[in-house]
Design a protein around this motif. Structure first.
Motif, mmCIF file in Angstrom:
data_model
loop_
_atom_site.group_PDB
_atom_site.id
_atom_site.type_symbol
_atom_site.label_atom_id
_atom_site.label_comp_id
_atom_site.label_asym_id
_atom_site.label_seq_id
_atom_site.Cartn_x
_atom_site.Cartn_y
_atom_site.Cartn_z
ATOM 1 N N MET A 222 2.651 13.884 -9.891
ATOM 2 C CA MET A 222 3.714 14.999 -9.770
ATOM 3 C C MET A 222 4.320 15.141 -11.220
ATOM 4 O O MET A 222 4.505 16.055 -11.784
ATOM 5 C CB MET A 222 4.834 14.892 -8.916
ATOM 6 C CG MET A 222 5.822 16.020 -8.676
ATOM 7 S SD MET A 222 7.234 15.601 -7.762
ATOM 8 C CE MET A 222 8.012 14.497 -9.114
ATOM 9 N N LEU A 223 4.630 13.963 -11.865
ATOM 10 C CA LEU A 223 5.315 13.807 -13.149
ATOM 11 C C LEU A 223 4.431 14.548 -14.122
ATOM 12 O O LEU A 223 4.834 15.015 -15.165
ATOM 13 C CB LEU A 223 5.735 12.413 -13.617
ATOM 14 C CG LEU A 223 7.024 11.916 -12.757
ATOM 15 C CD1 LEU A 223 7.279 10.667 -13.007
ATOM 16 C CD2 LEU A 223 8.307 12.783 -13.132
ATOM 17 N N LEU A 224 2.980 14.105 -14.022
ATOM 18 C CA LEU A 224 1.903 14.755 -15.063
ATOM 19 C C LEU A 224 2.174 16.204 -15.086
ATOM 20 O O LEU A 224 1.544 16.763 -16.164
ATOM 21 C CB LEU A 224 0.677 14.370 -14.763
ATOM 22 C CG LEU A 224 0.383 12.688 -15.024
ATOM 23 C CD1 LEU A 224 -0.986 12.493 -14.342
ATOM 24 C CD2 LEU A 224 0.660 12.342 -16.512
ATOM 25 N N PHE B 293 3.197 5.819 -2.996
ATOM 26 C CA PHE B 293 4.368 6.666 -3.412
ATOM 27 C C PHE B 293 4.322 6.715 -5.059
ATOM 28 O O PHE B 293 4.619 7.930 -5.462
ATOM 29 C CB PHE B 293 5.580 5.789 -2.910
ATOM 30 C CG PHE B 293 6.898 6.591 -3.371
ATOM 31 C CD1 PHE B 293 7.232 7.614 -2.891
ATOM 32 C CD2 PHE B 293 7.628 6.029 -4.333
ATOM 33 C CE1 PHE B 293 8.334 8.162 -3.425
ATOM 34 C CE2 PHE B 293 8.629 6.361 -4.972
ATOM 35 C CZ PHE B 293 9.226 7.802 -4.401
ATOM 36 N N ALA B 294 4.214 5.377 -5.436
ATOM 37 C CA ALA B 294 4.166 5.415 -7.039
ATOM 38 C C ALA B 294 3.104 6.348 -7.613
ATOM 39 O O ALA B 294 3.360 7.096 -8.543
ATOM 40 C CB ALA B 294 4.073 4.104 -7.698
ATOM 41 N N PHE C 231 0.793 -1.067 -0.047
ATOM 42 C CA PHE C 231 0.056 0.109 -0.034
ATOM 43 C C PHE C 231 0.562 1.351 -0.116
ATOM 44 O O PHE C 231 0.536 2.243 -0.756
ATOM 45 C CB PHE C 231 -0.726 -0.058 1.377
ATOM 46 C CG PHE C 231 -1.603 1.267 1.233
ATOM 47 C CD1 PHE C 231 -2.724 1.476 0.450
ATOM 48 C CD2 PHE C 231 -1.238 2.341 2.481
ATOM 49 C CE1 PHE C 231 -3.583 2.676 0.706
ATOM 50 C CE2 PHE C 231 -2.048 3.355 2.414
ATOM 51 C CZ PHE C 231 -3.050 3.614 1.785
ATOM 52 N N LEU C 232 1.887 1.321 0.796
ATOM 53 C CA LEU C 232 2.666 2.548 0.907
ATOM 54 C C LEU C 232 3.674 2.640 -0.398
ATOM 55 O O LEU C 232 3.567 3.783 -0.885
ATOM 56 C CB LEU C 232 3.611 2.281 2.148
ATOM 57 C CG LEU C 232 3.382 2.255 3.298
ATOM 58 C CD1 LEU C 232 4.581 2.217 4.401
ATOM 59 C CD2 LEU C 232 2.455 3.699 3.825
#
Length: 267
Positions: free
Chosen positions: A62-64, A55-56, A50-51
């Motif tokens: 963010m990369l979008l 994170f992914a 889940f963590l």
């Protein structure tokens, strides 16, 4: 001699110590049964998955919001800085010692200009001065404009392989960092005579925000016309970036929009 009661106590202590690691009667390992250990491992497996997923997902979102060629935040360095090559603010040239000035200045300049070779730059797009080279935002592979080292004239290292150091008239290359707002040009001021190459040839088409393809930063070459009468005299030269919305007089940062270096030629 130890009594029978003491021996029985010792055996019981050893048995309790072994049972704390593995109890053959209950099948417990370190105080837990196999099903208990299985549930704990399953819980941590799900928890860490889940963590990792969170994170992914955060990184993906963010990369979008990022552009591969334009920095998202540019508030830390809002104005361009100016640097010189060779990378030294004190340039001492002894024309009688060619090995020394070649090692200190000529070889670093030659290495720095390798990516500016005409054969490399011919892979880029031929742009024209005064025109802004716009590219489609959805284009994955960005193009860059040509900037050939032959444009640097006698400071290119092609006609004069010593970049002027052999004759006591050294060349210095100026370049701005990647934060490049609109500008008018470079305004050198010096205590000695100098020549500037490409002072009026730099256009916005040469300044993408980030590296694009075979992009190299445009340069201005300054050739210091030091006469024999100036030998042994320390000369201070300052070059500034001059243009709209550019700061070059901040006393807190000596390299913000300007650079100052010292030159001494002797024999």
């Amino acid at each position: 001699m130890a009594s029978t009661e003491d021996k029985a106590v010792d055996k019981e202590n050893v048995s309790n110590w072994k049972d704390s690691i593995y109890n053959p009667r209950t099948g417990e390992l370190l105080g837990r049964t196999a099903s208990s250990w299985g549930l704990i491992l399953l819980f941590y497996l799900i928890f860490y998955c889940f963590l990792a997923g969170m994170f992914a997902l955060t990184m993906w979102v963010m990369l979008l919001t990022l552009d591969e060629y334009t920095p998202k935040y540019r508030d830390r360095v809002p104005h361009p800085g100016l640097v010189i090559r060779p990378n030294s603010v004190d340039i001492w040239v002894n024309i009688s010692d060619p090995e020394k000035y070649k090692t200190a200045y000529v070889k670093p300049l030659e290495s720095f200009l390798e990516s500016y070779n005409d054969t490399e730059q011919e892979k880029n797009k031929l742009c024209f001065s005064g025109e802004y080279f716009e590219q489609e935002d959805n284009k994955m592979e960005k193009e860059a404009c040509q900037f050939k080292r032959s444009l640097l004239s006698s400071c290119s290292g092609l006609s004069d392989t010593t970049f002027g150091y052999g004759e006591g008239q050294p060349c210095v290359l100026l370049k701005m960092n990647r934060v490049t707002p609109p500008f008018a040009g470079l305004e050198p001021s010096a205590l000695s005579r100098f020549l500037c190459f490409l002072l009026s040839h730099l256009s916005l088409s040469l300044f993408p925000s980030l590296t694009q393809g075979n992009y190299v930063q445009p340069l201005v070459a300054v050739k210091l016309l030091v006469s024999p009468e100036d030998y042994g005299t320390e000369m201070t030269i300052e070059c500034r970036v001059d243009g709209s919305d550019i700061r070059n007089n901040d006393d807190r940062d000596k390299f913000l929009g300007r650079v100052t270096f010292r030159v001494k030629v002797f024999k």
